[in-house]
Design an enzyme around this catalytic site. Structure first.
Site, mmCIF file in Angstrom:
data_model
loop_
_atom_site.group_PDB
_atom_site.id
_atom_site.type_symbol
_atom_site.label_atom_id
_atom_site.label_comp_id
_atom_site.label_asym_id
_atom_site.label_seq_id
_atom_site.Cartn_x
_atom_site.Cartn_y
_atom_site.Cartn_z
ATOM 1 N N GLU A 1 0.876 -1.180 0.000
ATOM 2 C CA GLU A 1 0.000 0.000 0.000
ATOM 3 C C GLU A 1 0.905 1.219 0.000
ATOM 4 O OE1 GLU A 1 -2.346 2.614 3.055
ATOM 5 O OE2 GLU A 1 -2.841 0.482 3.294
ATOM 6 N N CYS B 1 -3.836 6.852 5.808
ATOM 7 C CA CYS B 1 -3.762 6.569 4.373
ATOM 8 C C CYS B 1 -5.070 6.877 3.666
ATOM 9 C CB CYS B 1 -3.362 5.120 4.134
ATOM 10 S SG CYS B 1 -4.188 3.946 5.218
#
Length: 531
Positions: free
Chosen positions: A268, A305
């Site tokens: 990620e 995030c």
């Protein structure tokens, strides 16, 4: 706070050791205070030792029953829950994050362990499929075919800076790998090494109490270019889990691909998480949406995030458009936050704000005032045409900063959405009428992101069976997976088919008697019955 039992060594199997001479210290980002503890960087030999132990443990651990692996995860959960106060106290000093946030994160990590424990105790996650033989089929007999998922092998996991529990030592990547039957070698993040050692030792206590083989878990300190690369390229490692920057994630993925035997990397790597505000919603909920956006953008000092770094709306010259922009300005001007996680993150954020302030396509819409060692929440504005001419503006600026983009009509808004790269999430604020009029937008967004929200904000990721925390490149290195929720287990598995096997040779999951009573796809029908 008594941390005299923290030694800053590698946790290699059930042993602690430090063969190297290079070391670093933990730093309190809020005060700048430096811990006296030396954390020694792992040598190449120590990386190899941890990898070799994991390779030896794998044949034993992969055959450990779902019930026994479940007991292991539950024991880790108990260890963390019982030491919650100490973990939070230490982590506050290492991250500058507030106590309620960290207490909530420990609880999330514990619940995540329990969720995976429940999944593997039940057992149906292995996706067992059975097609029984038809020996008298014409013109050719049909063989007996049975398949299920099995674990890949030792997994390297890299800790994230922004979630010192949920995406760290006992976080989602670790628990999903352990649940699948894969040993884990964890590369601790240098932003919170004391916290990491406490959690690492909790995992090892749980492993020992459950009688698991040495090497089922190890933890190493070090940096990415040396320790991280040595780990990713070791032949014993069969997969990698990573959460962090695009640059680091891409480097890890390239190193893994260039091995003699390439391995999958589930990275990620950052996302701006666009928020679209459609005309009806803008008129009906002007102040509410503006306030919610600012709160989501600055939550955690913009270090989630899923912070929404991009907001898109239609500028139609209406009074509501002006009110909306004014509400955004006021919200950012009055926003408060806390220190960023590391000095390097703070430096990168400040540099990014300066660069964007000088960018010809951007104008500073509003900014706040911050105390020393705190970031300055900043909101920029841009016309959609100028914005789209520079793809770098779509990249995440890690911290409390966003860009507001105006489009003159539906056609331009859809065109803007079509040009987006991959992101973790996209949010749409809309009335029922908007939803009917902008159905094409959702067709576009499902090709761009892993999670689409309506009338909410993306910060706050529910750990559940249906959650998808992933998205097309460059948000992640593999858009087919999730790093949050029970589906994360599938990253560390592969299918194997058993043809014409005697029943006694088959795994229990595939035997006629179905001794585990799991759900299976038998001749195209889901059932947990005996064949």
């Amino acid at each position: 706070m008594n941390i005299s039992h923290i030694e800053g060594k590698q946790l290699i199997g059930y042993q602690e050791q430090a063969e190297g001479s290079e070391y670093f210290h933990s730093v309190d980002p809020a005060s700048g205070a430096v811990s006296s503890i030396r954390f020694y960087k792992a040598t190449a030999a120590e990386v190899g030792q941890a990898a070799n132990l994991a390779e030896i443990a794998f044949p034993i651990y992969r055959k450990t029953s779902g019930l026994d692996k479940s007991a292991f995860l539950l024991k880790i959960a108990d260890e963390l829950a019982n030491s919650k106060a100490e973990l939070v106290e230490v982590c506050i000093k290492e991250t500058g994050l507030p106590q309620p946030r960290l207490e909530g994160e420990v609880a999330r990590t514990v619940n995540q362990l329990k969720l995976f424990a429940e999944l593997i105790a039940e057992g149906s996650w292995v996706d067992a499929r059975i097609d029984t033989a038809i020996p008298d089929r014409s013109p050719l007999p049909k063989p007996d075919l049975r398949s299920m998922l099995i674990p890949l092998g030792p997994v390297a996991v890299f800790g994230a800076s922004n979630f010192p529990f949920a995406f760290s030592v006992a976080g989602g990547d670790t628990v999903s790998a352990l649940a699948s039957g894969c040993p884990v070698i964890f590369k601790a993040h240098p932003a919170h090494p004391i916290t990491s050692e406490l959690v690492g030792k909790a995992i090892l206590r749980a492993a020992a109490d459950c009688g698991l083989p040495e090497g089922v878990f190890s933890m190493l300190h070090g940096d990415g270019p040396s320790t991280g690369t040595a780990l990713v390229t070791h032949p014993a490692i069969q997969a990698v889990g990573f959460t962090g920057s695009f640059k680091a994630g891409k480097s890890i993925a390239e190193a893994a691909f260039n091995r003699p035997k390439p391995i999958p990397v589930y990275a990620e790597m950052g996302s701006s998480n666009p928020v679209f505000v459609l005309p009806g919603a803008l008129k009906q909920h002007t102040d509410k949406i503006a306030a919610g956006y600012v709160q989501s953008l600055t939550m955690g000092a913009g270090q989630f995030c899923t912070n929404p770094g991009l907001l898109v709306y239609q500028e139609d010259g209406s009074p509501e458009s002006d009110i909306f922009r004014s509400a955004l300005k006021d919200g950012i001007s009055n926003a408060t936050t806390h220190s960023l996680l590391t000095e390097a993150i703070g430096t990168a954020f400040s540099k990014g704000v300066v660069e964007r302030s000088a960018h010809p396509a951007l104008a500073v819409l509003a900014s706040s005032i911050a105390n020393e060692k705190q970031p300055v929440p900043t909101l920029f504005s841009a016309d959609h045409t100028a914005f789209s001419q520079d793809p770098s503006l779509e990249e995440e600026l890690f911290g409390p900063s966003g860009i507001v983009v105006n489009t003159p009509s539906k056609a331009e808004l859809l065109q803007f959405a079509n040009k987006l790269s991959g992101h973790l999430t996209a949010t749409v604020h809309a009335t029922d009428e908007d939803l009917a009029n902008y159905k094409e937008l959702f067709d576009i967004l499902e090709q761009k992101v892993g999670r689409i929200l309506i009338n909410g904000f993306p910060t706050g990721v529910e750990v559940s069976h249906a959650m998808v925390h992933g998205g097309p490149y460059p948000a992640t290195s593999d858009s087919r997976t999730t790093s949050v929720g029970t589906a994360a287990i599938f990253r560390f598995t592969r299918p194997v088919c058993y043809q014409s096997f005697a029943d006694f040779l088959l795994p229990d999951e595939l035997k006629d008697e179905n001794p585990l009573a799991i759900w299976r796809l038998v001749n195209g029908v889901h059932t947990n019955e005996i064949i």
